[in-house]
Design a protein around this motif. Sequence first.
Motif, PDB file in Angstrom:
ATOM      1  N   LEU A  74      -7.478 -36.059  12.703  1.00  0.00           N
ATOM      2  CA  LEU A  74      -9.162 -35.817  13.152  1.00  0.00           C
ATOM      3  C   LEU A  74      -9.384 -34.426  12.259  1.00  0.00           C
ATOM      4  N   MET A  75      -8.247 -33.608  12.060  1.00  0.00           N
ATOM      5  CA  MET A  75      -8.451 -32.365  11.403  1.00  0.00           C
ATOM      6  C   MET A  75      -8.719 -32.676   9.940  1.00  0.00           C
ATOM      7  N   VAL A  76      -8.102 -33.569   9.360  1.00  0.00           N
ATOM      8  CA  VAL A  76      -8.353 -33.856   7.942  1.00  0.00           C
ATOM      9  C   VAL A  76      -9.796 -34.289   8.099  1.00  0.00           C
ATOM     10  N   ILE A  81     -15.588 -33.370   6.165  1.00  0.00           N
ATOM     11  CA  ILE A  81     -16.759 -32.953   6.503  1.00  0.00           C
ATOM     12  C   ILE A  81     -17.141 -31.686   5.968  1.00  0.00           C
ATOM     13  N   TYR A  82     -16.439 -30.726   6.233  1.00  0.00           N
ATOM     14  CA  TYR A  82     -16.823 -29.374   5.984  1.00  0.00           C
ATOM     15  C   TYR A  82     -17.149 -29.372   4.481  1.00  0.00           C
ATOM     16  N   ALA A  83     -16.167 -30.084   3.520  1.00  0.00           N
ATOM     17  CA  ALA A  83     -16.394 -30.201   2.344  1.00  0.00           C
ATOM     18  C   ALA A  83     -17.834 -30.575   1.853  1.00  0.00           C
ATOM     19  N   LEU A  84     -17.899 -31.699   2.300  1.00  0.00           N
ATOM     20  CA  LEU A  84     -19.366 -32.384   2.311  1.00  0.00           C
ATOM     21  C   LEU A  84     -20.655 -31.646   2.420  1.00  0.00           C
ATOM     22  N   PHE A  86     -20.790 -28.091   3.020  1.00  0.00           N
ATOM     23  CA  PHE A  86     -20.446 -26.812   2.470  1.00  0.00           C
ATOM     24  C   PHE A  86     -21.652 -26.233   1.653  1.00  0.00           C
ATOM     25  N   GLU A  87     -22.344 -27.138   0.992  1.00  0.00           N
ATOM     26  CA  GLU A  87     -23.342 -26.410   0.150  1.00  0.00           C
ATOM     27  C   GLU A  87     -24.691 -26.612   0.732  1.00  0.00           C
ATOM     28  N   THR A  88     -24.854 -27.687   1.663  1.00  0.00           N
ATOM     29  CA  THR A  88     -26.095 -27.785   2.263  1.00  0.00           C
ATOM     30  C   THR A  88     -26.321 -26.739   3.438  1.00  0.00           C
ATOM     31  N   LEU A  89     -25.181 -26.683   4.309  1.00  0.00           N
ATOM     32  CA  LEU A  89     -25.270 -25.890   5.323  1.00  0.00           C
ATOM     33  C   LEU A  89     -24.992 -24.226   4.786  1.00  0.00           C
ATOM     34  N   GLY A  90     -24.192 -24.257   3.653  1.00  0.00           N
ATOM     35  CA  GLY A  90     -23.924 -22.816   3.467  1.00  0.00           C
ATOM     36  C   GLY A  90     -22.641 -22.379   3.861  1.00  0.00           C
ATOM     37  N   PHE A  91     -21.753 -21.521   3.164  1.00  0.00           N
ATOM     38  CA  PHE A  91     -20.627 -20.949   3.352  1.00  0.00           C
ATOM     39  C   PHE A  91     -20.370 -20.445   5.114  1.00  0.00           C
ATOM     40  N   ILE A  92     -21.336 -19.621   5.231  1.00  0.00           N
ATOM     41  CA  ILE A  92     -21.189 -18.794   6.471  1.00  0.00           C
ATOM     42  C   ILE A  92     -21.338 -19.916   7.831  1.00  0.00           C
ATOM     43  N   ILE A  93     -22.538 -20.637   7.692  1.00  0.00           N
ATOM     44  CA  ILE A  93     -22.646 -21.679   8.898  1.00  0.00           C
ATOM     45  C   ILE A  93     -21.292 -22.649   8.697  1.00  0.00           C
ATOM     46  N   THR A  95     -18.440 -22.655   7.569  1.00  0.00           N
ATOM     47  CA  THR A  95     -17.146 -22.033   8.013  1.00  0.00           C
ATOM     48  C   THR A  95     -17.094 -21.573   9.590  1.00  0.00           C
ATOM     49  N   ALA A  96     -18.257 -21.233  10.014  1.00  0.00           N
ATOM     50  CA  ALA A  96     -18.253 -21.059  11.621  1.00  0.00           C
ATOM     51  C   ALA A  96     -18.053 -22.210  12.219  1.00  0.00           C
ATOM     52  N   ILE A  97     -18.689 -23.294  11.839  1.00  0.00           N
ATOM     53  CA  ILE A  97     -18.531 -24.616  12.590  1.00  0.00           C
ATOM     54  C   ILE A  97     -16.924 -25.141  12.453  1.00  0.00           C
TER      55      ILE A  97
END
Length: 145
Positions: A74-76, A81-84, A86-93, A95-97
């Motif tokens: 699940l962590m993988v 999903i974070y990598a997918l 990353f650009e749309t949400l932006g780094f800050i959002i 990374t926070a999520i």
Amino acid sequence: MSDRLLGLCALIFAGLMAWFGHDLQAPFAYEPVGPRAFPMLIALIIALCGAWLLYKNWNKPRRGEAIDWPRLMLMVVYIFIYALLFETLGFIIATAIITVVIGRLFGGPWIKMIIAGIVMGVLFFLLFDRGLDVVLPLGLLEFLS
């Protein structure tokens, strides 16, 4: 997964990350520190966390050292999903999520994980984007620039 095993895996992963990241070079100089700064700093943080887990749990009695495969997988998925996003949400959002989600996966309380996620997202953004001139996407927060 036991904390000792997780610490050992973190150290191995950090070593591999540092090894592969050490030779990263851009074809042209677009940032003062170059592309290797991000993976090297993240590898250092992962190594410090892994070393702390090993140190903290070194003398604890061994219990079942079974790997919690569902949680690990699940962590993988979360990191993918974070990598997918990353650009749309932006780094800050993003990374926070991811900080909140992975923190909750390992039993962290909601309020602490939300605070940690916001602090990590903002501080890492300031460190890399403003401090080291590594351009990171703002995504949904583009209006702030």
